[in-house]
Write a protein that holds these residues in place. Structure first.
Motif, short mmCIF file in Angstrom:
data_model
loop_
_atom_site.label_atom_id
_atom_site.label_comp_id
_atom_site.label_asym_id
_atom_site.label_seq_id
_atom_site.Cartn_x
_atom_site.Cartn_y
_atom_site.Cartn_z
N HIS A 297 0.90 -1.15 0.00
CA HIS A 297 0.00 0.00 0.00
C HIS A 297 0.94 1.20 0.00
CE1 HIS A 297 -3.57 2.30 2.02
NE2 HIS A 297 -3.19 2.83 0.87
N ASP B 39 -2.31 -1.89 -3.53
CA ASP B 39 -2.61 -0.50 -3.86
C ASP B 39 -1.29 0.23 -4.08
OD1 ASP B 39 -3.41 2.14 -4.00
OD2 ASP B 39 -4.48 2.14 -2.09
N ASN C 118 -1.13 3.06 -5.68
CA ASN C 118 -1.47 4.49 -5.70
C ASN C 118 -0.85 5.22 -6.89
OD1 ASN C 118 -3.36 5.39 -3.71
ND2 ASN C 118 -1.90 4.69 -2.17
N THR D 291 -9.30 0.76 -11.31
CA THR D 291 -9.51 -0.06 -10.12
C THR D 291 -9.77 0.78 -8.88
OG1 THR D 291 -7.15 -0.09 -9.61
CG2 THR D 291 -8.01 -1.86 -11.04
N TRP D 292 -9.75 2.08 -9.03
CA TRP D 292 -10.00 2.98 -7.92
C TRP D 292 -10.94 4.08 -8.41
CZ3 TRP D 292 -8.98 8.25 -7.46
CH2 TRP D 292 -9.14 8.80 -6.18
N SER E 273 -11.43 8.37 -11.48
CA SER E 273 -11.02 6.97 -11.36
C SER E 273 -9.69 6.77 -12.06
CB SER E 273 -12.08 6.04 -11.95
OG SER E 273 -12.29 6.32 -13.31
N ASP F 203 -4.47 -0.17 -8.61
CA ASP F 203 -4.24 -1.50 -8.03
C ASP F 203 -3.68 -2.40 -9.12
OD1 ASP F 203 -5.72 -1.16 -5.29
OD2 ASP F 203 -6.99 -0.27 -6.83
N ASP G 236 -13.46 2.03 -2.15
CA ASP G 236 -13.06 2.87 -3.27
C ASP G 236 -12.15 2.09 -4.23
OD1 ASP G 236 -11.20 2.89 -1.15
OD2 ASP G 236 -10.31 4.77 -1.79
N HIS G 237 -11.68 0.92 -3.80
CA HIS G 237 -10.85 0.06 -4.65
C HIS G 237 -11.66 -1.14 -5.14
CE1 HIS G 237 -6.98 2.01 -3.88
NE2 HIS G 237 -7.54 2.34 -2.72
#
Length: 179
Positions: free
Chosen positions: A52, A96, A98, A127-128, A138, A142, A164-165
């Motif tokens: 993450h 994640d 990011n 994916t987010w 979006s 991920d 959110d993911h």
């Protein structure tokens, strides 16, 4: 289970035997730990690194400046985590990140022989997602990233849940066993 405040927790459900597990603390630039796990799978021992990485938020809480200034943070995190991996084991990095595939950490992974598999099956799949007062945004943050010893035979983002993911699921074989 790695218990961290807020969005930093991690969990693992494994149908195979866990041989090793190690929490990797983030560097000073990072917010969340990573989790290195080695499983005994039908493919043999496989190493997983759950990440993450630092979100696109500055230390002062700005999303705008964070978008432009946090790429180096994720790169530093990834370089530190890569140094903890066993180079003799097939490896899958997941979680994640990011960032999209053009982000610093994922570009570094590509330069050292890792591939993000989702775009091979669902190019451009986000994916987010996040709803703001001016609309929804979006991105594909991920990823399932693998080394040359593993080959994906199916990778999909599954539209489910309230996070959110969006979960990303993958099926891999040993590269030499790919049909």
């Amino acid at each position: 289970f790695v218990d961290r405040p807020a969005a930093g927790g991690m969990g693992l459900l494994a149908r195979w035997t866990i041989l090793e597990q190690e929490v990797l603390e983030p560097p000073a630039e990072g917010w969340f730990p990573a989790w290195r796990v080695v499983l005994e799978t039908p493919l043999g021992e496989v190493q997983f690194l759950g990440v993450h990485l630092h979100p696109q938020i500055s230390d002062s809480g700005s999303v705008v400046s964070g978008y432009f200034t946090t790429g180096d943070n994720r790169l530093t995190e990834m370089e530190q985590h890569l140094a903890s991996l066993d180079p003799d084991l097939p490896t899958l990095l997941l979680g994640d990140f990011n960032e999209t595939e053009s982000g610093d950490a994922l570009e570094h992974l590509a330069s050292v022989g890792y591939w993000s598999a989702l775009n091979d099956f669902e190019p451009g799949r986000d994916t987010w997602r996040w709803t703001t007062s001016v609309g929804s945004i979006s991105f594909q943050f991920d990823h399932l990233v693998h080394d040359a010893r593993l080959a994906p035979i199916d990778v999909r983002a599954i539209e489910t849940g309230r996070s959110d993911h969006i979960p990303v699921l993958g099926v891999f074989v040993r590269a030499e066993a790919r049909p």
